[in-house]
Scaffold this active site. Sequence first.
Site, mmCIF file in Angstrom:
data_model
loop_
_atom_site.group_PDB
_atom_site.id
_atom_site.type_symbol
_atom_site.label_atom_id
_atom_site.label_comp_id
_atom_site.label_asym_id
_atom_site.label_seq_id
_atom_site.Cartn_x
_atom_site.Cartn_y
_atom_site.Cartn_z
ATOM 1 N N GLY A 58 0.953 -1.149 0.196
ATOM 2 C CA GLY A 58 -0.190 0.033 -0.092
ATOM 3 C C GLY A 58 0.987 1.220 0.101
ATOM 4 N N ASP A 71 -12.810 -28.890 -13.721
ATOM 5 C CA ASP A 71 -12.554 -28.714 -12.353
ATOM 6 C C ASP A 71 -12.927 -27.298 -11.740
ATOM 7 O OD1 ASP A 71 -10.533 -27.389 -13.299
ATOM 8 O OD2 ASP A 71 -9.067 -28.698 -12.299
ATOM 9 N N HIS A 127 -5.620 -10.741 -5.383
ATOM 10 C CA HIS A 127 -4.429 -9.956 -5.098
ATOM 11 C C HIS A 127 -3.681 -10.313 -3.833
ATOM 12 C CE1 HIS A 127 -1.466 -6.744 -5.533
ATOM 13 N NE2 HIS A 127 -1.926 -6.146 -4.270
ATOM 14 N N SER A 138 2.858 -7.406 -3.794
ATOM 15 C CA SER A 138 2.263 -6.093 -3.932
ATOM 16 C C SER A 138 3.265 -5.029 -4.061
ATOM 17 C CB SER A 138 0.908 -5.747 -3.295
ATOM 18 O OG SER A 138 0.346 -4.484 -3.653
ATOM 19 N N ASP A 147 -7.514 -27.437 -19.851
ATOM 20 C CA ASP A 147 -6.372 -27.721 -19.311
ATOM 21 C C ASP A 147 -6.471 -29.183 -19.242
ATOM 22 O OD1 ASP A 147 -7.890 -28.091 -16.902
ATOM 23 O OD2 ASP A 147 -7.822 -26.106 -16.574
ATOM 24 N N ASP A 190 -12.395 -23.678 -18.846
ATOM 25 C CA ASP A 190 -12.001 -24.859 -17.825
ATOM 26 C C ASP A 190 -11.279 -26.022 -18.360
ATOM 27 O OD1 ASP A 190 -11.942 -26.513 -15.667
ATOM 28 O OD2 ASP A 190 -14.109 -26.435 -15.476
ATOM 29 N N ASP A 240 -5.874 -11.517 -10.237
ATOM 30 C CA ASP A 240 -5.478 -10.205 -9.623
ATOM 31 C C ASP A 240 -6.116 -8.966 -10.283
ATOM 32 O OD1 ASP A 240 -3.657 -7.658 -8.873
ATOM 33 O OD2 ASP A 240 -2.263 -9.153 -8.139
#
Length: 531
Positions: A96, A266, A454, A180, A262, A259, A415
């Site tokens: 921050g 799931d 994040h 971050s 891959d 989904d 994120d």
Amino acid sequence: MGLVFAISAVETGRVAAQLTAPGAATCMALGTGTLAGLATITTTYDAGSASQPTHCIVRGASAPRAGADGKAYETRFELRLPTAWSGRFLYQGGGGNDGTVAPAVGRNTGSFPDTGLQRGFAVITTDAGHQGPTPEFGLDPTARVDHAYAAHERTATIAFALVARYYGRAPDRKYFVGCSGGGRQGMMFAQRYPTYFDGIAICAPAMSVSSGAMTAAAWDSQAYLSVAPTNTEGQRILSQAFSDADLALVARSITAACDAVDGATDGMVLRPEACRFDPKRLQCAGAKDASCLTSAQATALERTFAGPRDSSGRALYVGQPWDPGIAAPGWRQWKLGSSQTGTPNAANTTLMAGALAHEFFTPPDPAFGITQFDFDRDPARMEAFSAIFDTYRDASLAEFRKRGGKLLIFHGTADPIFSALESIDYYQRLTHNNGGSESTGRWARLFLVPGMNHCAGGPATDSFDGLGTIVDWVERGAAPSRIEASARPGTTSFPGRTRPLCAYPSFARYNGSGSLEDGANFVCATIADAR
């Protein structure tokens, strides 16, 4: 007890070795004698608990001064020195606006509970040279430089000296962990002070926070406000631009579209680069209801996920991957908030907007509002500070590599503030500048965390031991190709599920048999394998 002493880098290598483990008396006596450079400290001995070992707590301040804004400044820190020391040192990054000194316990990556202090690391934290978590310190030029790098170098130097004085020797190995803003700090050390740390493990690094990512925050805020309903005073209610049901609809649609790519259905998108999703598929044919989005909502999502641009079409930041983590609370917290008034509380409109007006602009413009951001003119106002604060430009890390440093980067693909595509772009540039993927992978690796918001949270296996992984790599030469991760028990998404995090560009692929909840049934595959 209050102590004042000076700190000398030369003396750190000359402190006589102690014959016994330090204890309460050693803790209270810390700082007696003369070292060169000034700090004021207090010491407290912690006898330990079921969750923490016995250790000495050192709290201090250095470089006191009067700012150009008339306020008093100093660099505050906390250092914890365990009695049963492993010989390792850990710098715990902040985040921050910084401005507070977090407990120096050695927070790990993701949601992994084991800390550095529990593992015998000496750990330090700092407020980065200013007091208070709000951005007004940006009005003082020196505080800006301290926040960017100077206070961190100062804190690290003090810590190395104190560690050597307390234990009678310098650390065997030195590590950095942060997320971050803390991730930006780790990148900063690799670039500006490449000899300070042997291993750096960072998550969601804010590499372009004062330029590109800030521009994206303004872009997204304006786009979502434009589709938000108004109250009786004509004010737009940002939090209502999308309801939770709307975001859940988008998340389900992303999952349905991407989904299975891959190899497993799931609920997780493990190959974000292969996800092709068009929000206009969800556009209502008639009246708006829970099964569709308005045309304006679909367009806003399309614009924001593509990334900000100026009026000529020039990209100002990368876009965002499509990920079902869009429906998680962490995404809303940054983009939309929860305020039901005309004053939004989304982090983009509070934390990021405040930093822009007070610190990122040169000169500062405290009255500036994020809805005023002009994508043609205002990016130029951020360039001066970006040059000293941002860390995306140096995609070589030549000195860090030459002296044997190891770098781990983690990034959640959901994120909402620092796009995982930025870390991918950075790693691709790093690879290009260091002789290709094989040679770069010997000292730097990127791991994407599907579904993670994040730093943590989201429909993700977001608990992983980045600290243990970087230690193994530095001290045992164990370059990680996969890192075991889990979803925390009790979470609303996939409680107890495990998955491997795979070194980019590989990804977790189901081997075709066994429980989808068990990461042992997934291998790290390449795109060629998937074909």
